[in-house]
Design an enzyme around this catalytic site. Structure first.
Site, mmCIF file in Angstrom:
data_model
loop_
_atom_site.group_PDB
_atom_site.id
_atom_site.type_symbol
_atom_site.label_atom_id
_atom_site.label_comp_id
_atom_site.label_asym_id
_atom_site.label_seq_id
_atom_site.Cartn_x
_atom_site.Cartn_y
_atom_site.Cartn_z
ATOM 1 N N GLY A 262 3.853 -0.216 -1.233
ATOM 2 C CA GLY A 262 3.731 -0.832 -2.545
ATOM 3 C C GLY A 262 4.931 -0.542 -3.423
ATOM 4 O O GLY A 262 5.403 -1.409 -4.169
ATOM 5 N N PHE B 162 -1.658 -1.210 -3.966
ATOM 6 C CA PHE B 162 -2.730 -0.276 -3.643
ATOM 7 C C PHE B 162 -2.182 1.156 -3.688
ATOM 8 O O PHE B 162 -1.332 1.516 -2.880
ATOM 9 C CB PHE B 162 -3.290 -0.517 -2.233
ATOM 10 C CG PHE B 162 -3.832 -1.886 -1.976
ATOM 11 C CD1 PHE B 162 -4.484 -2.593 -2.964
ATOM 12 C CD2 PHE B 162 -3.695 -2.485 -0.730
ATOM 13 C CE1 PHE B 162 -4.997 -3.865 -2.720
ATOM 14 C CE2 PHE B 162 -4.195 -3.742 -0.478
ATOM 15 C CZ PHE B 162 -4.848 -4.440 -1.478
ATOM 16 N N TYR C 193 0.844 -1.197 0.000
ATOM 17 C CA TYR C 193 0.000 0.000 0.000
ATOM 18 C C TYR C 193 0.881 1.249 0.000
ATOM 19 O O TYR C 193 1.789 1.374 0.828
ATOM 20 C CB TYR C 193 -0.903 -0.030 1.236
ATOM 21 C CG TYR C 193 -1.879 1.118 1.379
ATOM 22 C CD1 TYR C 193 -2.231 1.931 0.322
ATOM 23 C CD2 TYR C 193 -2.470 1.369 2.609
ATOM 24 C CE1 TYR C 193 -3.141 2.968 0.473
ATOM 25 C CE2 TYR C 193 -3.386 2.401 2.780
ATOM 26 C CZ TYR C 193 -3.717 3.200 1.702
ATOM 27 O OH TYR C 193 -4.609 4.231 1.870
ATOM 28 N N CYS C 194 0.617 2.162 -0.942
ATOM 29 C CA CYS C 194 1.283 3.463 -0.990
ATOM 30 C C CYS C 194 2.798 3.250 -1.068
ATOM 31 O O CYS C 194 3.294 2.525 -1.925
ATOM 32 C CB CYS C 194 0.852 4.297 0.214
ATOM 33 S SG CYS C 194 1.514 5.977 0.270
ATOM 34 N N LEU C 195 3.539 3.863 -0.185
ATOM 35 C CA LEU C 195 4.986 3.728 -0.165
ATOM 36 C C LEU C 195 5.404 2.275 0.026
ATOM 37 O O LEU C 195 6.425 1.827 -0.502
ATOM 38 C CB LEU C 195 5.545 4.598 0.967
ATOM 39 C CG LEU C 195 7.014 4.990 0.951
ATOM 40 C CD1 LEU C 195 7.368 5.700 -0.336
ATOM 41 C CD2 LEU C 195 7.330 5.875 2.147
#
Length: 576
Positions: free
Chosen positions: A316, A340, A312-314
């Protein structure tokens, strides 16, 4: 030729410069005044040397003035006359019918026309660099938002009506809210209402055990919720810019709880909240001690030959780096990759790119160099500026002038539970990824050797969100251009956080989804959107079906890791 002796003044000069720059950063809330000055100088000089543009802007100003005068004349004889200008779809400041009454209709219309003129004036100027144009337009918009008529008693009819209805009590309540918030800020206490959402009691309550710990992560294994589970476990890598429990909020909107209920064995990384002692931890430390160490632990605990990984985000972005590193080295343990709201190409990072240039990074480097880390308040302030209408001025209006404090919810409480970024890691991340785009361009190295995202050949599921100011979906989509893997891309309603926390049954949710088959031509974002299938409801079941389709038939769940290092949510998530 021998190397010259180091100048003894070098270390003094660096320390003095960094201390001065850190003071500037604190005075300007982490923003570089030099970047702003350079941007307006670039824009102003090009405007001064463009007589044609000057004439065009003067003509536009005259036309807008004429539109306002014509509107005023029409309204004087016909109260139902249409507006001279409509607000942008996302601008709800003037929705209340009170703004349709004279003279407030003229005030709001004049403001919107002026706002539109300034947007035209600060964009599309020939010769101005793209970055300087974005900064000039952004800074001008911030000033206009600050001066909006909604922010002042004399020009806001809704606020005036509220004052009359409460006999001025709303202003007293607002003052009390302000004093409370200032006191909490000074003392370091969390925002009002956060105490109702305690980690491990109200949020992050999905049953599980901490089964692995190193100096940077705890690994949580969640207890099975069904008789049989898919043999391939799911390892989730959240961003270390946030606490992991955004994916395990309240029981009714916990992605972890939902995923366990779908028959998956779930592991979650919980990052440590670093302090100054971690100043030298870099991206390689985060890769090795984070997803790499977690993958090894999951393999040892479950014995699984294949593992689904989601980031997720960073988290990811780091997971994509780790996956490319594994692929380069011939490690084929990843059954699939899910990202994500995670960027891998940073050529178009959206408005967050406003804060990324050499001057800005020099300021951030100095601020982090002095402390050893970047505090969450500095990052939170930058994110709030990206949506100042919604997150700053509307909050000031409703809380401190209207006297109405917005009720706290679990997502807001999580958002207030920030983390810190180590100096070395954050500096490297911003320079190598955001500024230089080394990952997409094939220059990013792990273990001293470059990696390529083209090595990602496992099935990939990607989620972007429609109103993401942190990882714009068109930027997230760029992975299509960097690998020939089979990619199922899903665009969800909502923003960077609320679009991911989108449990089944959540009202007003929708998504669009389409697959690019392996080695098929990469669609542009617009081509993808035109071909995508739009669905109503939560996107979680879509991802669950995709995971199941890339998993083996359910069997008995694997053992829980032993020895247990304590019940979930563990210790690291509780660190302040």
């Amino acid at each position: 030729m021998t190397n010259p002796e180091p100048d003894p003044l070098d270390s003094f000069a660096e320390a003095a410069d960094r201390s001065a720059h850190a003071l500037i950063a604190q005075a300007f809330f982490g923003l570089s005044p030099l970047t702003i000055a350079q941007s307006f100088t670039d824009w102003g000089l090009h405007l001064a040397s463009s007589p044609g543009t000057q004439a065009k802007l003067a003509a536009k100003g005259a036309r807008k003035t004429a539109r306002l005068v014509r509107y005023a004349a029409e309204r004087s004889t016909d109260p139902a006359a249409g507006p001279a200008i409509e607000p942008l779809p996302q601008d709800h400041r003037f929705d209340d019918p009170a703004w349709k009454q004279h003279p407030y209709d003229l005030i709001s219309q004049a403001f919107l026309l002026q706002q539109q003129w300034w947007h035209v004036a600060t964009t599309g100027m020939a010769g101005v660099s793209r970055h300087h144009e974005m900064v000039a337009e952004f800074a001008t918009r911030q000033l206009l938002d600050m001066a909006a008529p909604t922010n002042f008693i004399a020009s806001n009819p809704v606020l005036q009506q509220r004052i009359v209805e409460t006999g001025g009590r709303c202003l007293l309540d607002g003052t009390a809210h302000w004093l409370e918030d200032v006191g909490r800020l000074v003392s370091g206490a969390p925002p009002a209402g956060v105490d109702a959402y305690q980690v491990g009691k109200d949020v992050a309550v999905t049953p599980g055990e901490v089964v692995f710990r190193n100096e940077l992560i705890e690994l949580i294994q969640y207890a099975p919720a069904s008789g049989n589970v898919h043999p391939e476990p799911v390892l989730i890598v959240p961003a270390w810019i946030m606490k992991y429990y955004i994916l395990d909020l309240s029981p009714e909107n916990s992605l972890v709880r939902w995923l366990v209920g779908q028959g998956f064995t779930v592991f979650m990384i919980s990052w440590r909240n670093p302090d100054a002692a971690f100043r030298d931890f870099d991206m390689e430390d985060y890769r090795k001690l984070g997803p790499q160490a977690a993958l090894d632990a999951v393999t040892a605990i479950t014995g699984a030959a294949k593992i689904h990984a989601a980031g997720y985000c960073l988290g990811g972005t780091l997971l994509a780096i780790a996956a490319a590193s594994l692929a380069r080295d011939g490690d084929e343990r990843l059954a699939s990759l899910t990202l994500f709201a995670a960027q891998t190409d940073f050529t178009e990072p959206g408005e967050l790119g406003l804060f990324i240039d050499e001057a800005q990074l020099n300021l951030l480097d100095s601020m982090m160099w002095k402390k050893g880390y970047l505090d969450s308040s500095n990052m939170g302030g930058a994110f709030q500026l990206l949506r100042s209408n919604d997150l700053v001025w509307s909050h000031i209006l409703s809380t401190y002038l209207m006297g109405e404090r917005e009720p706290m919810n679990d997502l807001m409480a999580w958002n207030a539970d920030g983390t810190r970024m180590p100096y070395a890691m954050h500096s490297q991340y911003l320079r190598q990824l955001f500024l230089n785009n080394d990952l997409a361009d094939g220059r990013y190295c792990t273990d001293g050797h470059p990696i390529s995202l083209s090595a990602l050949r496992m099935p990939i599921f990607m989620v972007g969100t429609e109103r993401d100011h942190v990882a714009p979906w068109r930027s997230v989509h760029k992975l299509h251009m960097l690998t020939g893997a089979d990619i199922r891309f899903l665009l969800a309603s909502g923003g960077h956080n609320a679009g991911i926390v989108s449990e089944p049954g959540h009202p007003h949710r929708h998504y669009s989804v389409a697959t690019r088959a392996a080695d098929a031509p990469a669609p542009t974002p617009d081509e993808w959107l035109a071909a995508a299938d739009r669905q109503e409801g939560s996107w979680w079941p879509e991802w669950g079906r995709w995971l199941a389709a890339h998993s083996s038939a359910p069997a008995a769940p694997p053992p829980m890791g032993t020895p247990s290092l304590g019940a979930a949510p563990g210790e690291y998530v509780l660190q302040r």
